[in-house]
Scaffold this motif. Structure first.
Motif, PDB file in Angstrom:
ATOM      1  N   LEU A   1      -2.749  73.408  72.805  1.00  0.00           N
ATOM      2  CA  LEU A   1      -4.109  73.270  73.331  1.00  0.00           C
ATOM      3  C   LEU A   1      -5.160  73.240  72.236  1.00  0.00           C
ATOM      4  CD1 LEU A   1      -3.758  75.788  76.291  1.00  0.00           C
ATOM      5  CD2 LEU A   1      -3.458  73.307  76.340  1.00  0.00           C
ATOM      6  N   ASP A   2      -6.169  72.406  72.442  1.00  0.00           N
ATOM      7  CA  ASP A   2      -7.292  72.317  71.519  1.00  0.00           C
ATOM      8  C   ASP A   2      -8.568  72.193  72.335  1.00  0.00           C
ATOM      9  OD1 ASP A   2      -8.748  72.118  69.172  1.00  0.00           O
ATOM     10  OD2 ASP A   2      -8.525  69.937  69.068  1.00  0.00           O
ATOM     11  N   PRO A   3      -9.425  73.178  72.321  1.00  0.00           N
ATOM     12  CA  PRO A   3      -9.340  74.408  71.529  1.00  0.00           C
ATOM     13  C   PRO A   3      -8.291  75.359  72.093  1.00  0.00           C
ATOM     14  CG  PRO A   3     -11.261  74.500  72.971  1.00  0.00           C
ATOM     15  CD  PRO A   3     -10.663  73.122  73.133  1.00  0.00           C
ATOM     16  N   ARG A   4      -7.878  76.279  71.232  1.00  0.00           N
ATOM     17  CA  ARG A   4      -6.879  77.272  71.628  1.00  0.00           C
ATOM     18  C   ARG A   4      -7.479  78.224  72.660  1.00  0.00           C
ATOM     19  NH1 ARG A   4      -2.087  77.921  68.265  1.00  0.00           N
ATOM     20  NH2 ARG A   4      -2.038  79.930  69.278  1.00  0.00           N
ATOM     21  N   PRO A   5      -6.649  78.815  73.483  1.00  0.00           N
ATOM     22  CA  PRO A   5      -7.144  79.770  74.483  1.00  0.00           C
ATOM     23  C   PRO A   5      -7.804  80.985  73.823  1.00  0.00           C
ATOM     24  CG  PRO A   5      -4.889  79.135  74.951  1.00  0.00           C
ATOM     25  CD  PRO A   5      -5.216  78.588  73.601  1.00  0.00           C
ATOM     26  N   ARG A   6      -8.742  81.553  74.514  1.00  0.00           N
ATOM     27  CA  ARG A   6      -9.467  82.727  74.043  1.00  0.00           C
ATOM     28  C   ARG A   6      -8.517  83.916  73.914  1.00  0.00           C
ATOM     29  NH1 ARG A   6     -14.758  84.120  74.212  1.00  0.00           N
ATOM     30  NH2 ARG A   6     -15.287  82.257  75.379  1.00  0.00           N
TER      31      ARG A   6
END
Length: 176
Positions: free
Chosen positions: A29-34
């Protein structure tokens, strides 16, 4: 078991079981998960903001809306739970238990704001312990439950006719 199974089912794939943002899908994923564990990554996150993200999704990210998949109470529980993860196992000394926050404050304030409030209430340098306790207590003891649930139950009963039937039964009993 509480909220943890719900988190594992709907959130851990991306956010990881511990909430560190490294779930099995995260690397794709981009952006990465919080990460809910890293103060810098939380970026002013509050349970209310988390609830809104869970409800509506987050544009430009893989965070989808769960409005149709989860009831509001489940979304609130997940929002409080996610923010409690960094405070896992938190306790608070008995002398600080007198310091408390309203559900509104817990839902809409960042950890930093709650710490400032706890400090003003007399926690001093131990304000972080108070915040950790209340964030954990909110998740564990269900402070995220909707305050509107009793009203919703009454409305559902009224719409379904249960309330009218119950009133008629009471009236019949009085007449007998």
């Amino acid at each position: 078991e509480g909220v943890a199974p719900l988190f594992r089912e709907h959130c851990a794939k991306c956010h990881g079981e511990s909430g560190d943002g490294s779930g099995p899908s995260a690397k794709e994923l981009d952006p990465r998960p919080r990460s809910f564990l890293d103060a810098a990554d939380r970026g002013g996150m509050t349970p209310h903001r988390a609830f809104m993200a869970i409800t509506s999704g987050v544009p430009g990210t893989a965070m989808a809306s769960f409005e149709d998949a989860l009831a509001p109470e489940q979304r609130w529980a997940l929002a409080f739970y996610a923010l409690s993860l960094r405070h896992e196992g938190a306790g608070v000394p008995a002398d600080l238990r007198r310091i408390s926050f309203s559900l509104d404050d817990l839902a809409t304030s960042t950890d930093e704001r709650l710490a400032a409030m706890a400090e003003q209430a007399g926690a001093g340098a131990r304000s972080g312990e108070v915040v950790a306790y209340w964030r954990s207590a909110a998740a564990v003891e269900g402070a995220a439950r909707s305050p509107f649930e009793p009203i919703r139950r009454e409305l559902r009963a009224a719409v379904s006719g249960e309330a009218e039937e119950a009133t008629l039964a009471v009236d019949r009993a009085r007449e007998a």
